[in-house]
Design a protein around this motif. Structure first.
Motif, PDB file in Angstrom:
ATOM      1  N   ASP A 214       0.850  -1.191   0.000  1.00 47.55           N
ATOM      2  CA  ASP A 214       0.000   0.000   0.000  1.00 47.55           C
ATOM      3  C   ASP A 214       0.883   1.238   0.000  1.00 47.55           C
ATOM      4  N   THR A 215       0.672   2.112  -0.969  1.00 47.59           N
ATOM      5  CA  THR A 215       1.452   3.343  -1.078  1.00 47.59           C
ATOM      6  C   THR A 215       0.485   4.507  -1.281  1.00 47.59           C
ATOM      7  N   PRO A 216       0.956   5.752  -1.134  1.00 45.22           N
ATOM      8  CA  PRO A 216       0.070   6.895  -1.381  1.00 45.22           C
ATOM      9  C   PRO A 216      -0.440   6.916  -2.817  1.00 45.22           C
ATOM     10  N   GLU A 217       0.235   6.207  -3.716  1.00 45.65           N
ATOM     11  CA  GLU A 217      -0.215   6.176  -5.115  1.00 45.65           C
ATOM     12  C   GLU A 217      -1.043   4.947  -5.429  1.00 45.65           C
ATOM     13  N   GLY A 218      -1.485   4.248  -4.406  1.00 43.26           N
ATOM     14  CA  GLY A 218      -2.334   3.076  -4.627  1.00 43.26           C
ATOM     15  C   GLY A 218      -1.637   1.792  -4.229  1.00 43.26           C
ATOM     16  N   ALA A 219      -2.321   0.678  -4.494  1.00 40.78           N
ATOM     17  CA  ALA A 219      -1.792  -0.634  -4.092  1.00 40.78           C
ATOM     18  C   ALA A 219      -1.026  -1.254  -5.254  1.00 40.78           C
ATOM     19  N   LEU A 220       0.060  -1.928  -4.909  1.00 38.81           N
ATOM     20  CA  LEU A 220       0.850  -2.640  -5.915  1.00 38.81           C
ATOM     21  C   LEU A 220       0.860  -4.119  -5.521  1.00 38.81           C
ATOM     22  N   ALA A 221       0.349  -4.953  -6.409  1.00 37.17           N
ATOM     23  CA  ALA A 221       0.305  -6.389  -6.119  1.00 37.17           C
ATOM     24  C   ALA A 221       1.458  -7.083  -6.834  1.00 37.17           C
ATOM     25  N   ALA A 222       2.077  -8.030  -6.139  1.00 40.43           N
ATOM     26  CA  ALA A 222       3.169  -8.803  -6.734  1.00 40.43           C
ATOM     27  C   ALA A 222       3.056 -10.233  -6.226  1.00 40.43           C
ATOM     28  N   ARG A 223       3.759 -11.142  -6.879  1.00 41.13           N
ATOM     29  CA  ARG A 223       3.722 -12.525  -6.397  1.00 41.13           C
ATOM     30  C   ARG A 223       4.652 -12.696  -5.195  1.00 41.13           C
ATOM     31  N   ALA A 224       5.724 -11.881  -5.142  1.00 43.73           N
ATOM     32  CA  ALA A 224       6.705 -12.009  -4.052  1.00 43.73           C
ATOM     33  C   ALA A 224       7.273 -10.636  -3.738  1.00 43.73           C
ATOM     34  N   ALA A 384      14.554 -15.415   7.490  1.00 45.26           N
ATOM     35  CA  ALA A 384      13.096 -15.399   7.682  1.00 45.26           C
ATOM     36  C   ALA A 384      12.407 -15.520   6.323  1.00 45.26           C
ATOM     37  N   ALA A 385      11.611 -16.551   6.160  1.00 45.49           N
ATOM     38  CA  ALA A 385      10.944 -16.806   4.878  1.00 45.49           C
ATOM     39  C   ALA A 385       9.441 -16.801   5.142  1.00 45.49           C
ATOM     40  N   LEU A 386       8.819 -15.622   4.986  1.00 42.00           N
ATOM     41  CA  LEU A 386       7.391 -15.485   5.280  1.00 42.00           C
ATOM     42  C   LEU A 386       6.581 -15.770   4.016  1.00 42.00           C
ATOM     43  N   ALA A 387       5.309 -15.959   4.203  1.00 38.10           N
ATOM     44  CA  ALA A 387       4.391 -16.198   3.071  1.00 38.10           C
ATOM     45  C   ALA A 387       4.927 -17.310   2.167  1.00 38.10           C
ATOM     46  N   GLY A 388       5.316 -18.392   2.778  1.00 43.88           N
ATOM     47  CA  GLY A 388       5.821 -19.514   1.981  1.00 43.88           C
ATOM     48  C   GLY A 388       7.113 -19.186   1.248  1.00 43.88           C
ATOM     49  N   ALA A 421      12.908 -16.247  -5.897  1.00 41.81           N
ATOM     50  CA  ALA A 421      12.790 -16.916  -7.197  1.00 41.81           C
ATOM     51  C   ALA A 421      12.573 -18.419  -6.981  1.00 41.81           C
ATOM     52  N   ALA A 422      13.311 -18.981  -6.028  1.00 38.71           N
ATOM     53  CA  ALA A 422      13.161 -20.416  -5.746  1.00 38.71           C
ATOM     54  C   ALA A 422      11.762 -20.698  -5.201  1.00 38.71           C
ATOM     55  N   ALA A 423      11.261 -19.793  -4.331  1.00 40.13           N
ATOM     56  CA  ALA A 423       9.925 -20.001  -3.761  1.00 40.13           C
ATOM     57  C   ALA A 423       8.847 -19.907  -4.835  1.00 40.13           C
ATOM     58  N   LEU A 424       9.098 -19.066  -5.851  1.00 42.24           N
ATOM     59  CA  LEU A 424       8.116 -18.936  -6.940  1.00 42.24           C
ATOM     60  C   LEU A 424       8.208 -20.105  -7.919  1.00 42.24           C
ATOM     61  N   GLY A 425       9.267 -20.873  -7.769  1.00 44.98           N
ATOM     62  CA  GLY A 425       9.430 -22.042  -8.645  1.00 44.98           C
ATOM     63  C   GLY A 425       9.861 -21.624 -10.024  1.00 44.98           C
TER      64      GLY A 425
END
Ligand SMILES: Cc1cc2nc3c(=O)[nH]c(=O)nc-3n(C[C@H](O)[C@H](O)[C@H](O)COP(=O)(O)OP(=O)(O)OC[C@H]3O[C@@H](n4cnc5c(N)ncnc54)[C@H](O)[C@@H]3O)c2cc1C
Length: 425
Positions: A214-224, A384-388, A421-425
């Motif tokens: 979440d930023t002042p310019e809106g939300a940015l979605a990413a896989r990782a 620390a490896a969060l969110a899988g 990158a490894a977590a994303l396969g």
């Protein structure tokens, strides 16, 4: 450049770690976007050309441990001139107003070797003590050596430092200075990368499938996501995490606060160079490791600027008192050696550039140190490896033996990118 609106990897912070992470993503064929709060890239690697009439690094200025430093081959590939600071500098040591004798300088060298040997022995044998409990005392130079290793190099007092973490750090020669500045080097290495500056991330949502910033310019979605902001920013809650960070990560961050190192850069008023050759290092003897004291680096590359360094508690106190107080303190320190009248004639006034990393809300200090008992915190934060495994941390605080350096930040950024990158396969 058209910036991706839904990158595979979002990187928070365009300092050395974030830039290295972005380059690694590109090398791995992953799309990424770096989101940076400040209006420029480089973070704590920042070269200013304006006020001193020549490049001046507000933050990092040396590439330490050059033979293992990943920035050195990159700087060479860009054709940047690097100077071996240890080979060209003269160390000028003073005791009160006089120069140290050759015998005293030899004793100083011996005290430095004794300090290193004592720390190495205690790090192997004992529990993770405060560094203050393990340093030699009572010798003519012991307090001076301890002051250098604590406030001036680690940016914190000896009692605040983990002995084990200190001993693990491989901050050594060769120490190379890029003539253009370390900040300029890092800026060059960021060229062509997808970076949005001036966009502070307020919150990171990581409970769902992907990660949302979440930023002042809106939300940015990413896989990782790779988060490279300082432990000062993380510890102060500069970014909210939803869900909150796990206890182990919060403890690792709390174990790695930022110390403060302040630079005061003067310009010569005339021809007087205070009898110091280019690149000279000026050190003075102190009576106690806690004493407020500065060391100076004179006329780098033959330029007309002289840079003082103050670290630890004294740096925080001076920062609170303001830049005029910090400049006045630096002048007092120089006056001990050269007399106030000569200093007043030799240096332009009141025109020093005084850095203030502590007040920068996107940094909040100079670089991290580990508290006593927290020698494992760097590995814990880096691991620390969060969110899988799709949310990782990087930055200087995450490197176990190049901590506090641009090289450590760079390597940790690359490692975090490879890990997501490894977590994303
Ligand atoms: C005075 C001083 C002298 C130093 N000397 C040396 C030296 O000689 N050699 C050496 O190797 N190292 C030195 N260092 C340390 C070195 O500069 C750092 O270790 C390194 O630059 C840190 O890089 P980083 O990427 O981990 O963090 P940073 O450079 O702090 O990068 C993190 C980035 O995150 C951004 N950010 C923060 N909050 C947000 C947010 N909410 N949203 C988006 N972005 C955000 C920040 O603006 C910053 O650009 C020195 C540092 C200082 C301050």
């Amino acid at each position: 450049m058209v910036l991706p609106t839904a990158p595979e990897v979002a990187i928070v912070g365009a300092g050395a770690a974030g830039i290295a992470a972005a380059r690694e993503c590109a090398a791995l064929g992953l799309s990424c976007l770096v989101v940076e709060a400040m209006g420029r890239v480089g973070g704590r690697a920042f070269t200013e050309d304006a006020r001193l009439g020549a490049p001046f690094d507000h933050g990092a200025s040396w590439l330490h441990l050059a033979d293992a430093n990943p920035l050195v081959p990159l700087a060479r590939a860009l054709g940047l001139r690097l100077v071996d600071s240890d080979a060209v500098r003269e160390r000028r040591v003073v005791v009160g107003p006089r120069r140290a004798t050759p015998e005293e300088v030899a004793a100083l060298e011996a005290a430095m070797a004794r300090f290193d040997a004592t720390v190495a022995a205690r790090a192997a044998a004992a529990a993770d003590l405060p560094l203050a409990e393990a340093v030699p005392r009572g010798g003519f130079w012991d307090a001076t050596v301890a002051h250098r290793q604590g406030p001036l190099i680690s940016a914190a007092e000896l009692g605040e430092l983990s002995l084990r973490d200190f001993a693990a750090n491989a901050l050594g020669p060769p120490n190379l200075m890029p003539e253009a500045g370390v900040g300029a080097l890092v800026r060059r290495l960021a060229q062509g990368l997808p970076i949005r500056t001036g966009v502070p991330v307020a919150r990171i949502r990581w409970g769902g499938q992907g990660v949302v910033l979440d930023t002042p310019e809106g939300a940015l979605a990413a896989r990782a996501c790779v988060v490279t902001v300082s432990t000062g920013v993380l510890g102060a809650g500069g970014i909210a995490f939803d869900p909150p960070l796990p206890q182990a990560v919060r403890e690792a961050v709390a174990g790695l606060p930022l110390g403060l190192l302040t630079k005061v850069a003067f310009r010569a008023a005339g021809e007087d160079r205070l009898d110091l050759p280019p690149f000279a290092a000026l050190w003075r003897r102190v009576d106690s490791p806690e004493e407020a004291a500065m060391s100076f680096h004179a006329w780098p590359f033959g330029r007309d600027h002289l840079v003082g360094f103050v670290g630890g508690r004294a740096a925080w106190e001076l920062a609170r008192a303001g830049p005029a107080a910090t400049e006045a303190f630096a002048r007092e320190e120089l006056a001990r050696c050269f007399g106030a009248a000569r200093v007043a004639r030799a240096l332009r006034a009141p025109a020093a550039v005084v850095t203030d990393w502590g007040a920068n809300p996107f940094v909040r200090g100079a670089y991290s140190y580990a508290r006593p008992g927290c020698a494992g915190a760097r590995a814990a934060l880096a691991g620390a490896a969060l969110a899988g495994g799709r949310l990782r941390f990087a930055g200087e605080a995450c490197h176990t033996w190049l901590a506090g350096t641009v090289a450590g930040a760079w390597e940790s950024g690359r490692a975090a990118a490879r890990a997501v990158a490894a977590a994303l396969g």
